[in-house]
Design an enzyme around this catalytic site. Structure first.
Site, PDB file in Angstrom:
ATOM      1  N   GLY A  28      -1.069  10.321  -3.352  1.00  0.00           N
ATOM      2  CA  GLY A  28      -1.926  10.011  -4.490  1.00  0.00           C
ATOM      3  C   GLY A  28      -3.394  10.295  -4.260  1.00  0.00           C
ATOM      4  N   CYS A  45      -5.310  -0.427   0.599  1.00  0.00           N
ATOM      5  CA  CYS A  45      -6.302   0.479   1.156  1.00  0.00           C
ATOM      6  C   CYS A  45      -7.551  -0.260   1.617  1.00  0.00           C
ATOM      7  CB  CYS A  45      -6.690   1.541   0.128  1.00  0.00           C
ATOM      8  SG  CYS A  45      -5.279   2.489  -0.451  1.00  0.00           S
TER       9      CYS A  45
END
Length: 392
Positions: free
Chosen positions: A72, A335
């Protein structure tokens, strides 16, 4: 040994046995380079093209519109940076939202350093972008002849990775197309969970990552509508029509296609099950834990996503207590794990400070059960109480 309850599927998912089985030959026997002309290479090339057809079918695209990437973040970077460069002659202004994944936000920050102007759409308290603000920005775009103020790209995520809110993608895309502006959506969290048809929706580019729908890590794709010009992202060989050079991850591509095919096939049933569990989970928490709040839209959200904030509680401490009981959740985006500050998404929603630091995301998956939910809520109640009375 405590039973483990995994409720962090938004971070990553377990790879299915069927996916592993589909990938295995391309690690061992069918290991050829897809750019070679002998049998081993042709086998690999054919596997890639079959996977391209399968991925395309899952979102009602053409195989020629699918470009394989490492995931992504790469797809987002490619879409934003290279579209901005390609369309610079039309305008140097980009519109996105304040709650995008950092792959988008940091790409936009990079472009700002190069002289581009970026407008960040506000969101309401449920996380839905302000369409009135977008319309005003597009009116400004239409009125000006100054290239610096002309919009070349709009990028708004399909579903938020922290709070699960679904954006009005069709409306945003229509507004973009009326002004001849390219529209990209980061659909990393949405693909495999909700039906998406690029044939029906006004989407020009779409990003996805395999490990979010029980495929392997390190592989994803970028959908690019036929007719949209997108320059090469990685220069070198002729792979991916010369736009993304490098020897292909054949096993990963095959695994992604298998995982997405399976996810698409069982999506209706699994979605209904998850929505039922989600609503039950939310009702119990909001009813049984005082001073708790659900972040994101109560209905327009991903089937398995729940994001709660608890008053006068530290989310990181709460995660530790949950893990001690074998329950795995997160404070937000994987993340940004280890970061104890309030996330940009929670800030954008206007969550009060006394709640914001006590934010936890639970993302259920295909194997989550009612028993898992009940145990999690029971542990959550006890843990919040312990932290509030300061008995730790």
């Amino acid at each position: 040994m405590k039973e483990k309850i995994y409720l962090d599927n938004a971070a990553t998912t377990e790879m299915l046995p069927e996916v592993t089985y589909a990938m295995e030959p391309y690690f061992i026997k069918k290991y050829g380079n897809a750019s070679t002309s002998y049998e081993l290479g042709v086998e690999a090339k054919n596997a890639i093209e079959l996977a391209r057809e399968q991925v395309a079918a899952s979102i009602m695209a053409k195989p020629s519109e699918i470009f394989f990437t490492s995931g992504g973040s790469e797809s987002d970077n490619w879409a934003v940076k290279n579209t901005a460069g390609e369309r610079k002659r039309f305008g140097q202004r980009i519109i996105t939202s304040r709650i995008e994944h950092h792959a988008i936000l940091h790409s936009c920050e990079y472009l700002e350093e190069l002289g581009y102007h970026v407008d960040y759409l506000d969101v309401d308290k449920t996380g839905i972008v302000d369409l009135n603000q977008l319309e005003q920005l597009l009116r400004d775009h239409e009125r000006t002849s100054n290239k610096d103020k002309k919009v070349s790209l709009i990028s708004v995520m399909y579903a938020n990775n922290e709070i699960g809110t679904l954006q009005p993608i069709e409306e945003i895309g229509k507004l973009a197309h009326r002004k001849d502006i390219v529209f990209h959506t980061d659909a990393v969290q949405a693909i495999g969970q909700i039906p998406i048809s690029v044939r029906k929706l006004p989407i020009d580019m779409l990003s996805a990552s395999a490990h979010k729908f029980h495929g392997p890590k390190g592989v994803g794709f970028l959908y690019v509508r036929e007719g949209v010009e997108l320059p090469s992202f990685i220069h070198g060989g002729a792979q991916e029509k010369g736009k993304r050079a490098g020897t292909e991850n054949v096993a990963g591509i095959v695994g992604m296609a298998k995982a997405l095919t399976l996810a698409t096939r069982e999506m209706g049933r699994k979605s209904r099950e998850l929505v039922g569990l989600r609503n039950y989970f939310a009702k119990r928490v909001l009813r049984e834990i005082p001073d708790s709040r659900l972040n994101g839209h109560p209905e327009k959200r991903l089937p398995g996503n729940l994001n709660f904030s608890f008053r006068d509680v530290q989310g990181t401490a709460l995660l530790v207590l949950l893990e001690e009981e074998g329950i795995f959740a997160s404070a937000g985006s994987a993340c940004n794990s280890g970061i104890t500050s309030v996330s940009h998404v929670i800030k954008a929603l206007g969550v009060p400070k006394e709640y914001a630091y006590g934010t936890i995301r639970f993302s259920m998956g295909r194997d989550t059960t009612l028993r898992d939910v009940d145990k999690t809520v029971d542990v959550l109640k006890k843990s919040v109480q312990l932290l509030r009375v300061g008995t730790l």
